[in-house]
Structure formats: structure tokens, C-alpha cells
Design a protein around this motif. Structure first.
Motif, mmCIF file in Angstrom:
data_model
loop_
_atom_site.group_PDB
_atom_site.id
_atom_site.type_symbol
_atom_site.label_atom_id
_atom_site.label_comp_id
_atom_site.label_asym_id
_atom_site.label_seq_id
_atom_site.Cartn_x
_atom_site.Cartn_y
_atom_site.Cartn_z
ATOM 1 N N ALA A 183 0.836 -1.204 0.000
ATOM 2 C CA ALA A 183 0.000 0.000 0.000
ATOM 3 C C ALA A 183 0.865 1.245 0.000
ATOM 4 N N PHE A 184 1.919 1.247 0.807
ATOM 5 C CA PHE A 184 2.815 2.397 0.859
ATOM 6 C C PHE A 184 3.487 2.631 -0.491
ATOM 7 N N VAL A 185 3.949 1.572 -1.132
ATOM 8 C CA VAL A 185 4.612 1.702 -2.440
ATOM 9 C C VAL A 185 3.618 2.171 -3.501
ATOM 10 N N LEU A 186 2.400 1.652 -3.471
ATOM 11 C CA LEU A 186 1.388 2.092 -4.431
ATOM 12 C C LEU A 186 1.059 3.567 -4.250
ATOM 13 N N PHE A 187 0.913 4.001 -2.994
ATOM 14 C CA PHE A 187 0.660 5.420 -2.746
ATOM 15 C C PHE A 187 1.843 6.271 -3.176
ATOM 16 N N LEU A 188 3.044 5.781 -2.933
ATOM 17 C CA LEU A 188 4.249 6.535 -3.277
ATOM 18 C C LEU A 188 4.386 6.704 -4.782
ATOM 19 N N CYS A 189 4.073 5.654 -5.534
ATOM 20 C CA CYS A 189 4.233 5.699 -6.999
ATOM 21 C C CYS A 189 3.049 6.356 -7.701
ATOM 22 N N GLU A 190 1.852 6.091 -7.258
ATOM 23 C CA GLU A 190 0.667 6.547 -7.976
ATOM 24 C C GLU A 190 0.077 7.843 -7.435
ATOM 25 N N ALA A 191 0.243 8.100 -6.147
ATOM 26 C CA ALA A 191 -0.347 9.302 -5.548
ATOM 27 C C ALA A 191 0.631 9.919 -4.558
ATOM 28 N N PRO A 192 1.662 10.576 -5.058
ATOM 29 C CA PRO A 192 2.659 11.139 -4.127
ATOM 30 C C PRO A 192 2.097 12.262 -3.260
ATOM 31 N N PHE A 193 0.963 12.840 -3.644
ATOM 32 C CA PHE A 193 0.368 13.884 -2.814
ATOM 33 C C PHE A 193 -0.138 13.322 -1.486
ATOM 34 N N CYS A 194 -0.370 12.017 -1.413
ATOM 35 C CA CYS A 194 -0.771 11.403 -0.151
ATOM 36 C C CYS A 194 0.416 11.273 0.807
ATOM 37 N N CYS A 195 1.629 11.327 0.267
ATOM 38 C CA CYS A 195 2.841 11.178 1.068
ATOM 39 C C CYS A 195 3.644 12.474 1.050
ATOM 40 N N GLN A 196 2.980 13.602 1.187
ATOM 41 C CA GLN A 196 3.655 14.886 1.022
ATOM 42 C C GLN A 196 4.641 15.191 2.145
ATOM 43 N N PHE A 197 4.561 14.520 3.291
ATOM 44 C CA PHE A 197 5.483 14.780 4.388
ATOM 45 C C PHE A 197 6.723 13.897 4.319
ATOM 46 N N ILE A 198 6.801 13.047 3.317
ATOM 47 C CA ILE A 198 7.985 12.215 3.097
ATOM 48 C C ILE A 198 8.843 12.919 2.055
ATOM 49 N N GLU A 199 10.102 13.151 2.391
ATOM 50 C CA GLU A 199 10.965 13.971 1.548
ATOM 51 C C GLU A 199 11.193 13.386 0.158
ATOM 52 N N PHE A 200 11.338 12.077 0.075
ATOM 53 C CA PHE A 200 11.695 11.451 -1.191
ATOM 54 C C PHE A 200 10.491 11.003 -2.005
ATOM 55 N N ALA A 201 9.286 11.381 -1.630
ATOM 56 C CA ALA A 201 8.079 10.910 -2.313
ATOM 57 C C ALA A 201 8.026 11.380 -3.765
ATOM 58 N N ASN A 202 8.319 12.635 -4.015
ATOM 59 C CA ASN A 202 8.264 13.143 -5.393
ATOM 60 C C ASN A 202 9.350 12.539 -6.258
ATOM 61 N N ALA A 203 10.519 12.272 -5.684
ATOM 62 C CA ALA A 203 11.603 11.658 -6.452
ATOM 63 C C ALA A 203 11.247 10.228 -6.846
ATOM 64 N N VAL A 204 10.648 9.494 -5.918
ATOM 65 C CA VAL A 204 10.238 8.114 -6.223
ATOM 66 C C VAL A 204 9.129 8.109 -7.266
ATOM 67 N N SER A 205 8.183 9.028 -7.136
ATOM 68 C CA SER A 205 7.090 9.108 -8.101
ATOM 69 C C SER A 205 7.603 9.473 -9.496
ATOM 70 N N ALA A 206 8.552 10.398 -9.561
ATOM 71 C CA ALA A 206 9.112 10.777 -10.861
ATOM 72 C C ALA A 206 9.857 9.608 -11.489
ATOM 73 N N ARG A 207 10.574 8.859 -10.686
ATOM 74 C CA ARG A 207 11.295 7.694 -11.215
ATOM 75 C C ARG A 207 10.312 6.602 -11.654
ATOM 76 N N ALA A 208 9.232 6.428 -10.911
ATOM 77 C CA ALA A 208 8.224 5.425 -11.278
ATOM 78 C C ALA A 208 7.508 5.825 -12.563
ATOM 79 N N ASP A 209 7.326 7.127 -12.788
ATOM 80 C CA ASP A 209 6.678 7.582 -14.018
ATOM 81 C C ASP A 209 7.560 7.356 -15.241
ATOM 82 N N LYS A 210 8.861 7.254 -15.053
ATOM 83 C CA LYS A 210 9.777 7.010 -16.173
ATOM 84 C C LYS A 210 9.813 5.544 -16.582
ATOM 85 N N LEU A 211 9.300 4.662 -15.722
ATOM 86 C CA LEU A 211 9.288 3.244 -16.062
ATOM 87 C C LEU A 211 8.314 2.980 -17.204
#
Length: 179
Positions: A73-101
Motif C-alpha cells: 500500500a505504501f509503495v502504491l501510494f508513493l508511486c501513484e499518488a505522491p500527494f498522499c505522502c507529502q510529508f515524506i521527503e523522497f516521495a516526489n523523487a520516487v514518483s518521478a522515477r516510477a513515471d519514467k518506467l
């Protein structure tokens, strides 16, 4: 001379107006991208609640499967909805990398993540909790197949291939005869 000076400016303007090339590379329409994202968010919610429910037991494999489901669930939220994890510093970086896959890579990753808890503990909770996360992987996998071609293009391609094989067969079968 002004026409030559205006040409590069118009090219720059059209390049800025066109969407990025990464959107066109995967071949997914906007509504299909949003469908995949929505399925990922719903799959994350499903995994989180089922994983929490699965951890309320004394069986260690059920607890391990529940913890893995909450990690899913955490990985799905991190990759698909980074706005749900806005207090985690690396959330946008992980989401951007997941979007490049590529879509097939995302599909394989999500399906693999969803199968593991079911292998650990085959219960109704793990099956139902991971079903939507697995369906998200299937949606991404289907998008990797590409658009469906029309019948006319397919028929022309088949006709062209038959014509090529017939020409190769005619030219390849002619051999000199010894007299």
C-alpha cells in the motif's frame, strides 16, 4: 530576412506548446492513465486495510503477509499518488522515477508485489486485499501491448507478407538444370 528570424521563434513556440515526449512514448491515452492511477490508489487502500486486518492474528505467516500488504500500500501510494505522502521527503523523487518506467515494468512490479502475500498466506483476506493491486498491474501490462490496429491495416500487412513469401518462393525455386 525577417522570415528567417521568425522561423526559429515559431519553432520554439510550437516546441514549448507541445506536450513532453514522455507522454507520447507509452501510447496511453489520458483517461487510461487516470484509470491506472485510480486503480493504484484504490488498490493501495485495499491493501492497507486488508493488511491491517490480516495482522490481527497469532499466526506468523498471516502477520508477515499483512505487513507486506501494508508495504504494498505504501509503495502504491508513493508511486501513484505522491500527494498522499507529502510529508515524506523522497516521495516526489520516487514518483518521478516510477513515471519514467515503461508500462510493462510497472505491471510486472505491481503484480509481483501483489502475488507475494498470497504465496505467504493463502487466505480470503489476502486474496481480496491484493486483487485490486494485481488488477492495477494487469492494467499497466495491457497498456504495454499498445493500440489495437484496424482491420484494413492488418489485411494490407498480411497481403504484403504473402506477396513477399510468394516472390521469394518463385525466385528461390528456380535452379539451373544440368544438361
Amino acid at each position: 530576412m525577417n522570415s528567417h528570424e521568425e522561423q526559429p521563434q515559431s519553432d520554439a513556440a510550437t516546441a514549448a506548446a507541445t506536450p513532453s515526449s514522455t507522454d507520447d512514448d507509452d501510447g496511453m491515452t489520458w483517461w487510461y492513465k487516470w484509470l491506472c492511477r485510480l486503480a493504484g490508489i484504490i488498490g493501495g487502500i485495499s491493501c492497507a486495510f486488508s493488511g491491517l486486518f490480516n495482522c490481527v492474528t497469532i499466526h506468523p505467516l498471516n502477520i508477515a503477509a499483512g505487513v507486506w500488504m501494508m508495504l504494498n500500500a505504501f509503495v502504491l501510494f508513493l508511486c501513484e499518488a505522491p500527494f498522499c505522502c507529502q510529508f515524506i521527503e523522497f516521495a516526489n523523487a520516487v514518483s518521478a522515477r516510477a513515471d519514467k518506467l515503461r508500462p510493462w515494468q510497472k505491471g510486472a512490479f505491481y503484480c509481483g508485489m501483489a502475488i507475494f502475500p498470497v504465496i505467504l498466506s493463502l487466505t480470503l483476506t489476502t486474496l481480496l486485499g491484493n486483487a485490486i493491486a494485481f488488477a492495477t498491474g494487469v492494467l499497466y501490462g495491457l497498456s504495454a501491448l499498445g493500440k489495437k490496429g484496424d482491420a484494413i491495416t492488418y489485411a494490407r500487412m498480411q497481403q504484403f507478407q504473402r506477396k513477399q513469401t510468394n516472390e521469394e518462393g518463385v525466385t528461390g525455386s528456380v535452379e539451373p538444370q544440368a544438361v
